[in-house]
Design a protein around this motif. Sequence first.
Motif, mmCIF file in Angstrom:
data_model
loop_
_atom_site.group_PDB
_atom_site.id
_atom_site.type_symbol
_atom_site.label_atom_id
_atom_site.label_comp_id
_atom_site.label_asym_id
_atom_site.label_seq_id
_atom_site.Cartn_x
_atom_site.Cartn_y
_atom_site.Cartn_z
ATOM 1 N N ILE A 65 20.931 -11.777 -23.762
ATOM 2 C CA ILE A 65 20.179 -10.518 -23.833
ATOM 3 C C ILE A 65 18.689 -10.876 -23.828
ATOM 4 O O ILE A 65 18.264 -11.752 -24.590
ATOM 5 C CB ILE A 65 20.498 -9.739 -25.141
ATOM 6 C CG1 ILE A 65 21.990 -9.370 -25.200
ATOM 7 C CG2 ILE A 65 19.612 -8.508 -25.268
ATOM 8 C CD1 ILE A 65 22.420 -8.738 -26.523
ATOM 9 N N VAL A 84 19.841 -2.359 -27.950
ATOM 10 C CA VAL A 84 20.603 -3.602 -28.167
ATOM 11 C C VAL A 84 21.405 -3.488 -29.458
ATOM 12 O O VAL A 84 22.587 -3.850 -29.505
ATOM 13 C CB VAL A 84 19.664 -4.832 -28.213
ATOM 14 C CG1 VAL A 84 20.417 -6.070 -28.682
ATOM 15 C CG2 VAL A 84 19.028 -5.085 -26.859
ATOM 16 N N ILE A 118 19.693 -13.581 -28.095
ATOM 17 C CA ILE A 118 18.608 -12.696 -27.669
ATOM 18 C C ILE A 118 17.341 -13.533 -27.512
ATOM 19 O O ILE A 118 16.961 -14.265 -28.434
ATOM 20 C CB ILE A 118 18.350 -11.599 -28.734
ATOM 21 C CG1 ILE A 118 19.630 -10.788 -28.987
ATOM 22 C CG2 ILE A 118 17.193 -10.695 -28.313
ATOM 23 C CD1 ILE A 118 19.515 -9.801 -30.143
ATOM 24 N N LEU A 178 18.496 -15.187 -32.369
ATOM 25 C CA LEU A 178 17.261 -14.542 -31.897
ATOM 26 C C LEU A 178 16.227 -15.637 -31.724
ATOM 27 O O LEU A 178 15.911 -16.361 -32.676
ATOM 28 C CB LEU A 178 16.772 -13.509 -32.920
ATOM 29 C CG LEU A 178 15.416 -12.858 -32.629
ATOM 30 C CD1 LEU A 178 15.491 -11.955 -31.407
ATOM 31 C CD2 LEU A 178 14.942 -12.047 -33.834
#
Length: 212
Positions: free
Chosen positions: A174, A192, A131, A6
């Motif tokens: 993503i 997600v 992400i 992330l």
Amino acid sequence: MRVVGLTGGIASGKSTVARMFQKAGAVIIDADRIARQVVAPGLPAWREIRETFGPAVLLPDGSIDREALGRLVFADPDKRRRLERIVHPRVGQEMATRMAHAEQTDPDAVVLLDIPLLFETDRTQGLSDIIVVYLPEALQCRRLMERDGLSETDARARMNAQLPLAEKRRRATIVIDNSGPMANTENQVQAVYRRLTGQPGGKKEEWFHDEA
Ligand SMILES: CC(C)(COP(=O)(O)OP(=O)(O)OC[C@H]1O[C@@H](n2cnc3c(N)ncnc32)[C@H](O)[C@@H]1O)[C@@H](O)C(=O)NCCC(=O)NCCS
Ligand SMILES: Nc1ncnc2c1ncn2[C@@H]1O[C@H](COP(=O)(O)OP(=O)(O)OP(=O)(O)O)[C@@H](O)[C@H]1O
């Protein structure tokens, strides 16, 4: 165990999104938090910072004066690299320890590695997805100025210390668009997370944002 990266830009909303994933059931390993823990007074990284940058970067209680150190390193790439050489290896070690612990505790967990400098430090290996929390640069700058009480010049200096967010978005698998209201971001996170855990309703159209 599924390990997902992330990332995003400074103040793009990584912590906000991480909290939403945590609420949904993911395990979060937060590099910024660990980077604060490994420089606690008395630890080896704290000693190295004191030796490298001098007592001006310490508060009266001996802890790191993050504001003073931030002013130094975001104005001088060479100083920033010196700080990174002290902090990053320790953060890497601690993240590995926590991942091993998460794997033992719950082999089916979705583990999110919240790493602001994921691309800059080349930490993308072994991740099932990456992400990126995205928003337009002008809005990023405004949120950063508001949250940290920075001038536009200081905010831009911090943003310029990172790979441009548009480039990070291109490298994502993503993208979460955090330019709208929180509820909008929350909906994307839910979709997600369903997809990452293989639950129904997480199909691609619901979460994937095309590159602009
Ligand atoms: C310079 C420091 C003291 C400023 O502390 P401060 O409390 O103001 O900020 P905080 O640590 O919460 O970081 C906020 C954000 O700044 C950005 N940032 C931090 N360090 C860096 C860096 N070396 N290069 C580019 N951006 C950075 C990240 O987007 C991060 O999310 C601190 O950021 C630090 O020690 N940085 C070096 C370690 C590091 O690289 N951390 C980031 C990931 S491990
Ligand atoms: N969708 C949103 N709408 C309005 N404000 C938001 C939204 N998402 C985040 N914010 C605000 O923007 C700021 C930055 O968010 P956050 O702290 O989550 O970013 P971050 O990427 O974790 O930052 P850093 O890189 O500095 O760790 C915070 O003040 C947060 O409350």
